[in-house]
Design a protein around this motif. Structure first.
Motif, PDB file in Angstrom:
ATOM      1  N   TYR A 174      -6.431   0.420  -2.802  1.00 57.20           N
ATOM      2  CA  TYR A 174      -5.755   0.165  -1.524  1.00 57.20           C
ATOM      3  C   TYR A 174      -4.323  -0.278  -1.796  1.00 57.20           C
ATOM      4  O   TYR A 174      -3.383   0.220  -1.175  1.00 57.20           O
ATOM      5  CB  TYR A 174      -6.494  -0.894  -0.706  1.00 57.20           C
ATOM      6  CG  TYR A 174      -5.841  -1.096   0.655  1.00 57.20           C
ATOM      7  CD1 TYR A 174      -6.200  -0.303   1.739  1.00 57.20           C
ATOM      8  CD2 TYR A 174      -4.831  -2.036   0.835  1.00 57.20           C
ATOM      9  CE1 TYR A 174      -5.573  -0.446   2.969  1.00 57.20           C
ATOM     10  CE2 TYR A 174      -4.198  -2.186   2.053  1.00 57.20           C
ATOM     11  CZ  TYR A 174      -4.567  -1.386   3.116  1.00 57.20           C
ATOM     12  OH  TYR A 174      -3.926  -1.525   4.338  1.00 57.20           O
ATOM     13  N   THR A 199      -8.629  -3.657  -5.808  1.00 57.53           N
ATOM     14  CA  THR A 199      -8.689  -3.296  -4.386  1.00 57.53           C
ATOM     15  C   THR A 199      -9.064  -1.831  -4.195  1.00 57.53           C
ATOM     16  O   THR A 199      -8.837  -1.272  -3.120  1.00 57.53           O
ATOM     17  CB  THR A 199      -7.336  -3.584  -3.701  1.00 57.53           C
ATOM     18  OG1 THR A 199      -6.294  -2.809  -4.325  1.00 57.53           O
ATOM     19  CG2 THR A 199      -6.984  -5.061  -3.791  1.00 57.53           C
ATOM     20  N   ARG A 252       0.812  -1.206   0.000  1.00 57.52           N
ATOM     21  CA  ARG A 252       0.000   0.000   0.000  1.00 57.52           C
ATOM     22  C   ARG A 252       0.852   1.265   0.000  1.00 57.52           C
ATOM     23  O   ARG A 252       0.583   2.218  -0.736  1.00 57.52           O
ATOM     24  CB  ARG A 252      -0.918   0.044   1.227  1.00 57.52           C
ATOM     25  CG  ARG A 252      -1.845   1.272   1.171  1.00 57.52           C
ATOM     26  CD  ARG A 252      -2.578   1.530   2.467  1.00 57.52           C
ATOM     27  NE  ARG A 252      -3.496   2.656   2.289  1.00 57.52           N
ATOM     28  CZ  ARG A 252      -3.147   3.926   2.343  1.00 57.52           C
ATOM     29  NH1 ARG A 252      -1.881   4.262   2.560  1.00 57.52           N
ATOM     30  NH2 ARG A 252      -4.037   4.888   2.159  1.00 57.52           N
ATOM     31  N   ALA A 279      -8.419   3.100   1.311  1.00 57.52           N
ATOM     32  CA  ALA A 279      -8.282   2.924  -0.141  1.00 57.52           C
ATOM     33  C   ALA A 279      -8.368   4.273  -0.829  1.00 57.52           C
ATOM     34  O   ALA A 279      -9.221   5.100  -0.513  1.00 57.52           O
ATOM     35  CB  ALA A 279      -9.360   1.982  -0.646  1.00 57.52           C
TER      36      ALA A 279
END
Length: 345
Positions: free
Chosen positions: A254, A251, A37, A299
């Motif tokens: 994220y 995602t 991330r 995110a």
């Protein structure tokens, strides 16, 4: 969570900790989630790929690039509707500019599909590789490495699922028995005086996971934040791993697909890299995975390039990238209505 200003080097993760104690396993999953991330790149040790196999792959890659030009030209990509084969330096484009690298592209060794007028354009991507007659040992070696890398990459992808509090097999359906496995053997020659230093221009990878085996010549750089680059210096027995745009998309941003580039080595030297890209099967459609609320709040949404928008349809997304990077192959094999469809938003 690390702030980008605090990051001066890529994090390093040890995949073997997945087989350790529950505490070691949890520590690895936490570090994996944060690395993917906050940075989108990391070194991977404990990957289980035999060191002797890695050295053989590098040695045979050097042997391939040392072949006479006519023998490399005999397996040129321009002969392949599947975008497999050899390209001279400056043949591939990144953001419209030529990359100063010669390379040999390979995919999964599968027969070409039987096509009809209703077949999607990306169905042409499946097919056999081209292999140099002068190096008969290259085919079994690279296919062995491809299989070993796929097993390891799928294991890491299942770890990603657990790190995101998803079922361990959450991504499995995207792969089935035909993942899109792509190998690039890459040689960067030393740049001459006054020549561009674009080994590879700044870009994001388009698939799910990318793995890079480097030699000892530096050159890979990662854009940690806009305008600030750090070196991904070579490390012994390590692979450099990065997130692709489709995993970022899946995602909701994220996980981070990070811009990176390769600077050409100085005159009188060269750089050898071997890349492995794990992509979903070509007929897959990437969903938006339901993250837990605490992760969803972090995110950032996928940061798609407006000039190169992402498709959730894997085959179209992959074909679009191939057409942009290799316009000569596109003109020869895809000069029909499929090209504007693949390149449009």
């Amino acid at each position: 969570m690390s702030h980008s200003l605090d990051i001066t080097a890529l994090p390093s993760l040890d995949l073997s900790l997945l087989d350790g104690s529950p505490q070691q396993r949890r520590k690895f999953l936490d570090e994996l989630r944060h690395a993917a991330r906050d940075v989108g790149f990391f070194y991977l040790t404990g990957h289980g790929i035999d060191g002797n196999l890695l050295r053989q792959v590098q040695d045979h890659a050097r042997q391939f690039f040392a072949l006479p030009e006519d023998e490399k030209a005999a397996v040129a990509m321009i002969n392949s509707p599947h975008f497999r084969g050899y390209n001279r330096a400056a043949s591939e484009l990144t953001r419209g500019q030529p990359d100063l690298r010669e390379q040999f592209d390979l995919g999964a060794e599968r027969p070409a599909l039987q096509l009809d007028q209703d077949s999607p354009g990306w169905a042409r991507l499946q097919g056999p590789n081209q292999w140099p007659a002068a190096l008969p040992q290259l085919k079994p070696l690279l296919l062995d490495w491809q299989q070993a890398m796929t097993r390891m990459a799928l294991r890491l992808l299942r770890a990603f699922a657990q790190a995101l509090a998803l079922p361990e097999g959450a991504f499995d359906a995207l792969y089935g028995d035909k993942p899109n496995e792509h190998i690039k053997l890459i040689r960067y020659p030393g740049r001459a005086r006054g020549e561009s230093n674009q080994g590879v221009g700044a870009h994001k990878d388009s698939g799910f996971l990318s793995f890079l085996l480097q030699d000892q010549q530096a050159g890979l750089q990662v854009e940690i934040e806009e305008g600030r680059w750090i070196d991904a210096s070579p490390r012994e027995n390590s692979l450099v791993v990065n997130i692709g745009e489709l995993l970022e998309l899946a995602t909701n941003g994220y996980l981070r697909a990070t811009v990176h580039r390769v600077q050409s080595p100085p005159a009188g030297s060269e750089r050898l890299s071997i890349a492995f890209f794990l992509g979903a099967r070509l007929d897959a459609v990437v969903p938006l995975y339901p993250l837990p609320a605490e992760l969803l709040r972090e995110a950032r949404g996928p940061a798609s390039d407006p000039d190169n928008p992402l498709f959730r349809d894997v085959g179209w997304n992959y074909l679009k990238g191939r057409l942009r990077s290799h316009p000569d192959v596109a003109r020869r094999f895809y000069a029909d209505a499929l090209v504007p469809k693949a390149l449009s938003a």
